[in-house]
Design a protein around this motif. Sequence first.
Motif, PDB file in Angstrom:
ATOM      1  N   UNK A   1      32.748  -3.439 -58.776  1.00  0.00           N
ATOM      2  CA  UNK A   1      32.918  -4.597 -57.901  1.00  0.00           C
ATOM      3  C   UNK A   1      34.257  -4.530 -57.167  1.00  0.00           C
ATOM      4  N   UNK A   2      34.309  -5.238 -56.046  1.00  0.00           N
ATOM      5  CA  UNK A   2      35.550  -5.379 -55.279  1.00  0.00           C
ATOM      6  C   UNK A   2      35.677  -6.823 -54.835  1.00  0.00           C
ATOM      7  N   UNK A   3      36.916  -7.254 -54.539  1.00  0.00           N
ATOM      8  CA  UNK A   3      37.132  -8.589 -53.951  1.00  0.00           C
ATOM      9  C   UNK A   3      37.997  -8.403 -52.721  1.00  0.00           C
ATOM     10  N   UNK A   4      37.556  -8.967 -51.591  1.00  0.00           N
ATOM     11  CA  UNK A   4      38.422  -8.883 -50.423  1.00  0.00           C
ATOM     12  C   UNK A   4      39.658  -9.748 -50.706  1.00  0.00           C
ATOM     13  N   UNK A   5      40.836  -9.244 -50.350  1.00  0.00           N
ATOM     14  CA  UNK A   5      42.066  -9.961 -50.708  1.00  0.00           C
ATOM     15  C   UNK A   5      43.082  -9.842 -49.567  1.00  0.00           C
ATOM     16  N   UNK A   6      43.876 -10.912 -49.370  1.00  0.00           N
ATOM     17  CA  UNK A   6      44.904 -10.925 -48.321  1.00  0.00           C
ATOM     18  C   UNK A   6      46.296 -10.819 -48.957  1.00  0.00           C
ATOM     19  N   UNK A   7      47.258 -10.387 -48.145  1.00  0.00           N
ATOM     20  CA  UNK A   7      48.635 -10.226 -48.633  1.00  0.00           C
ATOM     21  C   UNK A   7      49.138 -11.541 -49.245  1.00  0.00           C
ATOM     22  N   UNK A   8      49.663 -11.443 -50.455  1.00  0.00           N
ATOM     23  CA  UNK A   8      50.224 -12.621 -51.120  1.00  0.00           C
ATOM     24  C   UNK A   8      49.212 -13.373 -51.971  1.00  0.00           C
TER      25      UNK A   8
END
Length: 410
Positions: A94-101
Amino acid sequence: MTLLSVDEARERILSQFQPVKTETVHITEASNRILAEEIRAADDLPLFDNSSMDGFAIRAADSANAAPASPRSLRVVADIPAGSHPTIFLEPGQAARIMTGAPVPRGADSVVPVEDTNFHDRSAGTIAPDEVQILHPVKNGSNVRTRGMDIRAGNVVLSKGRQLKPQDLGLLAMLGISNVNVYQRPRIALLSSGDELVDVDSPLEKGKIRDSNSYTIAALIESAGAHVVRLGVAKDNFDSVKSLLEKAVAEHVDLILSSAGVSVGAFDFVKEVIESSGSMDFWRVNMRPGKPVAFGNYRDIPIIGLPGNPVSAFVGFEVFVRPTLQRMNGLPDGNRPTVRAKSAEQIDSDGRESYLRAEVLEENGGLVAHLTGHQGSGNLHSLVQANALLIIPAGVKCVPAGQEVTAWLL
Ligand code: AMP
Ligand code: MG
């Protein structure tokens, strides 16, 4: 009569001072103030594991052997913008889209930058995709800023006596500390004296000159973290000087600074007024420029009488007043940052401790000092051109070209 040495004069002044009281101020008011307490972190920083890149949080093992020709495909199970709090546990595959911070979800150990996925050349869109292709492997821990990696709760982050810099204020805010204990700004009364002086905004008549010391010295006081109480210009008579000193008393200042009127001229009244309601400790020092520098008390308030010539007043401030203000601010006594530099030319001296205006430049890997024009104590322009004061010790009559001297950087 043998003159007092610079060191002895400075010691006699410093012995009369101790740190001022402290106060608590909000960090919006704390820039350049001197910390009167040690600051410890109450939290870890970062506060939680978070991503240092825009990309996909994964388990590093799931990216092993990934290559553009043979990508690893992972199912996207969550979208984690900054400011959100993921509750998922990321499973293998699995993966999760993630943003900086944004917080890294449990189960994930790494972040693949978006540039290393099939979304490298186009936006992944505002809605997370169902699937992502990983094009390059990541190492375990990549692009994750782990909780406490910068600061651990309990660590000392700022020590007592530090002058607070902009970045310190940001760190205090990061740690949730909005109020700090600092030294109160010492209150310094400032007056000029002389019948020849007119203010910069007043018309100049024949024989008059503009008062420059009020402006230079006020700015020096502020640069040393103290508060200026401006008293203006006294005339060259007993009553005028006395009335300004009385104003200083009424203002409850910690120190009075005057300029001019402490020499041996027929109209130098400052000494006389001090002696009428206090006492003089000394009024001449073995230095150049700045020999007529006076120290005493006026109605129990310490007073330093700087010379009138603009460069002498500046040098007198740096030699005697700056360390005094530092002591009042709870700092170790000290002057400007000091370097050693080779003199570019031969310097002749009269044997008094001398402070010369110079430009210190880096040349061929070493520091070289060039005097900036003629060293007359009224020539403020040569001080403006200088970035350093060279110190020629008492007793030295000649410094040959190429010899190292001590310099204070301005
Ligand atoms: P005095 O110590 O009164 O003999 O002054 C020495 C020299 O400094 C004289 O040339 C004064 O005109 C000059 N001077 C005194 N006060 C100031 C001032 N506030 N700004 C500029 N020059 C000054
Ligand atoms: Mg005068």
